[in-house]
Each structure stands twice: as C-alpha cells, then as structure tokens.
Design an enzyme around this catalytic site. Structure first.
Site, PDB file in Angstrom:
ATOM      1  N   CYS A  19      -1.737   9.300  -8.060  1.00  0.00           N
ATOM      2  CA  CYS A  19      -3.011   9.069  -7.383  1.00  0.00           C
ATOM      3  C   CYS A  19      -3.977  10.199  -7.712  1.00  0.00           C
ATOM      4  O   CYS A  19      -3.692  11.352  -7.450  1.00  0.00           O
ATOM      5  CB  CYS A  19      -2.850   8.975  -5.872  1.00  0.00           C
ATOM      6  SG  CYS A  19      -4.452   8.702  -5.087  1.00  0.00           S
ATOM      7  N   ILE A  60      -0.854   1.239 -15.992  1.00  0.00           N
ATOM      8  CA  ILE A  60      -1.319   2.558 -15.618  1.00  0.00           C
ATOM      9  C   ILE A  60      -1.934   2.533 -14.212  1.00  0.00           C
ATOM     10  O   ILE A  60      -2.401   1.489 -13.750  1.00  0.00           O
ATOM     11  CB  ILE A  60      -2.389   3.082 -16.624  1.00  0.00           C
ATOM     12  CG1 ILE A  60      -3.579   2.129 -16.707  1.00  0.00           C
ATOM     13  CG2 ILE A  60      -1.792   3.326 -17.980  1.00  0.00           C
ATOM     14  CD1 ILE A  60      -4.740   2.623 -17.561  1.00  0.00           C
ATOM     15  N   ASN A  61      -1.944   3.700 -13.577  1.00  0.00           N
ATOM     16  CA  ASN A  61      -2.748   3.891 -12.385  1.00  0.00           C
ATOM     17  C   ASN A  61      -4.205   4.037 -12.844  1.00  0.00           C
ATOM     18  O   ASN A  61      -4.505   3.873 -14.031  1.00  0.00           O
ATOM     19  CB  ASN A  61      -2.266   5.136 -11.625  1.00  0.00           C
ATOM     20  CG  ASN A  61      -2.603   5.067 -10.142  1.00  0.00           C
ATOM     21  OD1 ASN A  61      -3.668   4.588  -9.759  1.00  0.00           O
ATOM     22  ND2 ASN A  61      -1.709   5.556  -9.303  1.00  0.00           N
ATOM     23  N   LYS A 119       0.864  -1.177   0.000  1.00  0.00           N
ATOM     24  CA  LYS A 119       0.000   0.000   0.000  1.00  0.00           C
ATOM     25  C   LYS A 119       0.907   1.237   0.000  1.00  0.00           C
ATOM     26  O   LYS A 119       1.995   1.213   0.568  1.00  0.00           O
ATOM     27  CB  LYS A 119      -0.852  -0.054   1.271  1.00  0.00           C
ATOM     28  CG  LYS A 119      -1.779   1.127   1.483  1.00  0.00           C
ATOM     29  CD  LYS A 119      -3.070   0.996   0.717  1.00  0.00           C
ATOM     30  CE  LYS A 119      -3.883   2.289   0.820  1.00  0.00           C
ATOM     31  NZ  LYS A 119      -4.731   2.517  -0.361  1.00  0.00           N
ATOM     32  N   GLY A 171      -4.324  -6.078  -9.775  1.00  0.00           N
ATOM     33  CA  GLY A 171      -4.905  -5.141  -8.813  1.00  0.00           C
ATOM     34  C   GLY A 171      -6.292  -5.536  -8.389  1.00  0.00           C
ATOM     35  O   GLY A 171      -6.480  -6.375  -7.500  1.00  0.00           O
ATOM     36  N   ILE A 192     -10.040   6.101  -2.030  1.00  0.00           N
ATOM     37  CA  ILE A 192      -9.624   5.758  -0.664  1.00  0.00           C
ATOM     38  C   ILE A 192      -8.864   6.927  -0.048  1.00  0.00           C
ATOM     39  O   ILE A 192      -8.991   7.221   1.133  1.00  0.00           O
ATOM     40  CB  ILE A 192      -8.721   4.487  -0.672  1.00  0.00           C
ATOM     41  CG1 ILE A 192      -9.429   3.317  -1.376  1.00  0.00           C
ATOM     42  CG2 ILE A 192      -8.303   4.109   0.740  1.00  0.00           C
ATOM     43  CD1 ILE A 192     -10.742   2.891  -0.788  1.00  0.00           C
TER      44      ILE A 192
END
Lengths: 269, 305
Positions: free
Chosen positions: B132, B193-194, B47, B267, B73
C-alpha cells in the site's frame, strides 16, 4: 439497482445549469427525497467514474407511443463544471445513460404540523424540489430559502412556487432577492416548531447547522462529496462524524450513511 | 459445443472461474450483492484488514485522472475482530471462496493478524498487502525492500496454514527481485500489481488535490505496466500469479492470463460498474466459445513471445 435509462429531455434552465429527465425503473417511484443516483455519462473509459446527482424529481407519465403503459421518470439538476457534466449537457432525447438507483439515505420528513424550512444554494436546490413536492402532497407548510452568487444560480424558483412553497431569495450581488447570504434571511425567520432541510455549498451548510443547533431547531443536511462507487466500497466520500478526533476517528460514508445526515451527526468547522 | 471449462485452482483454492475481486474495491462483499451474483465469480478478496480498526486518511481521498483514478484511502477498515464478528458470517453463506487481505503496522502485527485468521472457517486463503503506497508504516516499507519482504512473508507463513498470496507493489526498481524474495519466503501465489504512486495537482489553487498529496493510481491507465510486470514475473518465478491492473472487460482479463496469470482481479472496474466482475467472467467465457477453446487454463502463459 443498475438501469439503462433513456434521456427524455435535457434543458438548460439557467446559464450552465441543466435539468435532465430520464426514464427510470418502477422501483424508483418509491425513492425518498434526498436519495441520489450514480450516472455514467457514456460507455467510454473517459470519464472513468460515475457522477452522483441528487434526485430533483421523480414521477410518472404515459408515453405518446401506442400501447405504452405508465412510465416512471426521474430528473436531475446539474451545473456544467467538468468533463463529465459537459458530456452530459450534450445528450439528447433518446440517448442512453447507465444509472445506479436509488442510493443512500434520504430526508426524514418529521411529524405533520411543523413548518418545513428548506435551505438551498445552487444545485443544492435539486433534492429540495422533490422534497417540497412530497411535503406539499402531505399538506405541509413549506418555505424555501434559496441563495446563490447571482440570479443565474437561483434555479427553478417558479417550480417551487407552483407547488405552493413560500420562497425567499438572496444573492451575493443582489441581482435577485436580497443582497447577501441566504443564511441571513433564514436567521430572521427561524423559530421553534420548525424543521430544517438544507443542501448546498459546505460553508452554507456549516452556517445553517450552527444556527439550527443554537436555536434548537432540528436540521438535516444533504452532503456532497467526491465518490467513486456510490455503494460504500471505495471509502472515498467520507466525512468527519461529530465525535471525530485523530485519536478516536469517526468517518461516515456520504454515499451509504448519507447523503442526508442529522446536523448533529457531523463535525462542523 | 460444450461450455468451456472456466475453472482454475489457485494455490490449492478451487475457483469456478479466474475472476476475483480486488481488495479495497469490493467492500466486504455484501455491498455488491444487489448488483451481481456473488456465486458467479471465482473468489472475493476483502478490504485490507488490520489488527485494530483503522480510520484512514483525511479527505479528499480520491480523484479521477485521465483513464484512471488516484486514491489515498489509507486502509480504512473495521479491524480483524469486527470482520470476524460482523462481516464473515454473511460471507460464509456465499458459496464462493473468500480471501482475507491483511496488513500490519509492524512486522509483529502481520503475524498476529495472520494467526487470528488461521483456522477460521469461511476464509479460503489470505492475501498479504506489502504494497500500500498510502500509509507511512507497514505496507510499502515491506514491499520495496526484498529483505523486509522476505522477513514479513516468512513470519506470516509461520502463522498460517492457509494458502498465502502476497500482493506486490509496482513501485520498485525490479519487481522480479521482490517476487523471488516472496517466493523464497514461502508465498504460495503472488498477486500483482497494486497501485502505482501518483499525484494530481489543482493548478488554480496551487495545491495537491489529495489531502495525502500522493495516492495510488489504478484503472485502465495502468494496464500496460501491469501486463509487463506479470509477464516478467511469470518468466522468473514458478508460483501461480494473479494479474491485477486496469482490467475492464473479458479481453483485458484474458490478456493477463496469456502473460502468465492463473487468475485475475477486478478492481476499479467495480466502482463504475458494480456488476463488472460477473460481466467479465461472462465475457471471458464468451471469448472461449467464439474461439473454440475448451479450457481457460490452456491460455495461462500461452503468450507467443
């Protein structure tokens, strides 16, 4: 643990509410009331995520096929609210679902001799049935306060009564039991020497938690939340802890720290 | 036939297979030990860690969408000190490389977290999150501006001797530009990718579903976008790449390798199937067996296009 489970039965017990029995791994026989399962309704990517369900019952039976030993089963009680539960409601005996079991922290039953007071609304009654069964097996005195908008939301009351639980019902429209909130009925009965176990809509839990704290009656609540994983990784299902503030944040995971919390652990509005 | 060779080396980190777990979807590893063999996967990514513990966003934080999910989150994590004290000792006993994912609220924090992790036994490499979409400071600010990205990657590079992976955002006009900036600044590998910034609306309540209003879209829905970006970056940059985005099975993973990825990250799949990473590694191997392919490395960038 992860388990491929077979649907044994799936019955509509009230309009839009279903009770489903599934085969379960032996390990589940020692599940604690209040624990839950994460269920994948199909192998497809739609719906993508598992759905959490409190354990309505756990038990064992001997299948009718020759040579089979005792088989553990678990049951869930659910309302059809979206795509996932719609698919679930169409499953039949023999269909397979994938389960993660048993998850989370369950109820602590407390010392013998207290009166155990169960408070539930709608599908919130699910974990309370398994709890009532275990409490009655210990010979405890158990009372149930069940609420809903109308009579269709008050589920499986006869099953509770069959266990020897004294039941009190209230509905918003008065179609079953008293007219009004179940918390009003509860308030008249609550006193010392009792222990509350509650599960249901958040406004109900809010009222129960406050009432219990005012009267000094120990109270555990079983919470519901959106969750993706059920194992404490996604952090999607958090609730505010009692001392949470913007400056000193304190979030608890419903899946891992709960779903059952002491009412003092959480922040109530 | 002999078992195929599944091993890869990513920026100097030897891995038994190309399957890694994506940051934020695998906790700190221990959460999944009941569901899979942590020593069956290539690497674990933690994390995202910050200098101080971070509480994250208000709820609701997640919602399922068609073929995917949105999350906001807000990078909730235990903080670097608690990670080192409470989480790392467990991970040290697992014979699988651990990549520490990190981010900062400021440029300086990126550098400080990186230097805290440097020299730590049990951390094989670091992955820097400049992508993020769910926090105001840090994260995405560095991930959408090539100049800022260069600055933060250079700073982290100066503060670490460990292999440095930079995780790229898809929420940019030209991902290749960002990839080149990170490569120039000293990144040893790129992961992409994010999540894609998205939104869900509750029609009846006339409100956004997420408390944060917007969130990051992940899951099978984003795979085509991720494949395209990996392919574009692979053509333009020499660095090893880690493909991420909606990988649900072995075939998905191998597609990313054809597009140019040396390794892949699993993920969202871990949320619905906690054993997904191990299963995907097995499925990849099975495909190689069926196709008579001796080494998974022969598939990297082998797309015929």
């Amino acid at each position: 643990m992860q388990f491929k489970s077979m649907v044994i039965s799936n019955v509509e017990v009230s309009p839009n509410y279903f009770r489903m029995r599934m085969s379960a791994p032996e390990e589940l026989a020692s599940a604690v009331p209040g624990q839950f399962v994460m269920l994948k309704v199909n192998d497809a990517i739609d719906p993508l995520l598992r759905r959490p369900f409190g354990l309505f019952d756990v038990g064992s039976f001997v299948p009718e096929y020759a040579g089979c030993g005792t088989q553990v089963y678990c049951e869930i009680l659910y309302k059809v609210v979206g795509k996932g539960t719609k698919i679930l409601s169409a499953l039949h005996h023999g269909d397979l679902v994938d389960l993660l079991v048993p998850l989370g922290k369950g109820f602590q039953m407390g010392p013998a001799g207290e009166e155990k007071v169960l408070v539930g609304g709608g599908v919130g009654l699910a974990p309370l049935y398994y709890l009532a069964k275990e409490l009655k097996q210990r010979g405890e005195k158990v009372r149930l306060f069940a609420g809903g908008r109308n009579r269709d939301d008050v589920l499986c009351i006869t099953e509770f009564e069959r266990l020897g639980v004294e039941t009190y019902v209230a509905t918003d429209d008065g179609t079953l039991g008293e007219r009004g909130f179940v918390t009003q009925v509860l308030e008249r009965h609550l006193g010392t020497g009792m222990r509350i176990f509650a599960c249901g809509p958040t406004p109900m839990l809010n009222a129960v938690a406050k009432m219990s704290q005012k009267l000094g009656v120990p109270c555990q609540v079983s919470m519901e939340a959106y969750m993706a994983c059920g194992v404490g990784a996604c952090l999607g299902c958090v609730m505010k802890g009692a001392n949470h503030s913007d400056e000193t944040p304190d979030y608890r995971c419903v899946c891992k720290d709960g779903p059952v919390f002491d009412s003092f652990e959480l922040q109530w509005s | 036939m002999q078992r195929p060779d599944m091993s890869v080396v990513l920026a100097g980190i030897p891995m038994r297979n190309p399957v890694m777990t994506a940051s934020g979807t695998f906790g700190y590893g221990a959460e999944f030990a009941d569901y899979l063999d942590l020593e069956s996967i290539g690497a674990m990514v933690t994390k995202g860690l910050s200098l101080k513990p971070k509480a994250g966003n208000p709820t609701p934080r997640i919602v399922e969408t068609q073929g995917g999910m949105l999350n906001a989150i807000g990078l909730q994590n235990v903080g670097i000190d608690a990670f080192i004290e409470q989480k790392l000792p467990y991970l040290k006993n697992v014979n699988t490389p651990v990549i520490a994912n990190l981010y900062g609220n400021t440029l300086e924090e990126y550098g400080e977290v990186a230097s805290r992790l440097d020299g730590l036994a049990g951390v094989a490499g670091i992955e820097v999150n400049i992508s993020c979409p769910n926090v105001k400071q840090g994260g995405i600010v560095f991930g959408t501006d090539p100049g800022a990205a260069k600055e933060v990657v250079s700073l982290v590079k100066r503060n670490t001797s460990k292999p440095l992976i930079v995780k790229l955002s898809p929420n940019v006009t030209d991902v290749v530009l960002m990839a080149k900036a990170c490569a120039d600044a000293g990144a040893d590998a790129l992961s992409l990718i994010n999540t894609l910034t998205g939104m869900a609306i509750d029609l009846d309540r006339r409100r956004p579903v997420l408390a944060n209003v917007t969130g990051g879209l992940s899951g099978p829905a984003i795979k085509p976008v991720a494949l395209r970006m990996v392919w574009q970056v692979a053509k333009a940059v020499k660095l090893p790449l880690i493909g991420i985005g909606g990988i649900m099975n072995g075939r998905d993973a191998l597609e990313f390798m054809l597009a140019g990825a040396t390794a892949i990250q699993v993920g969202t799949a871990s949320f619905l199937d906690p054993s997904a990473a191990q299963r995907i590694a097995q499925e990849m191997e099975q495909y190689l067996v069926e196709q008579g392919i001796e080494s998974v490395r022969s598939l990297i960038g082998a797309l015929e296009a």
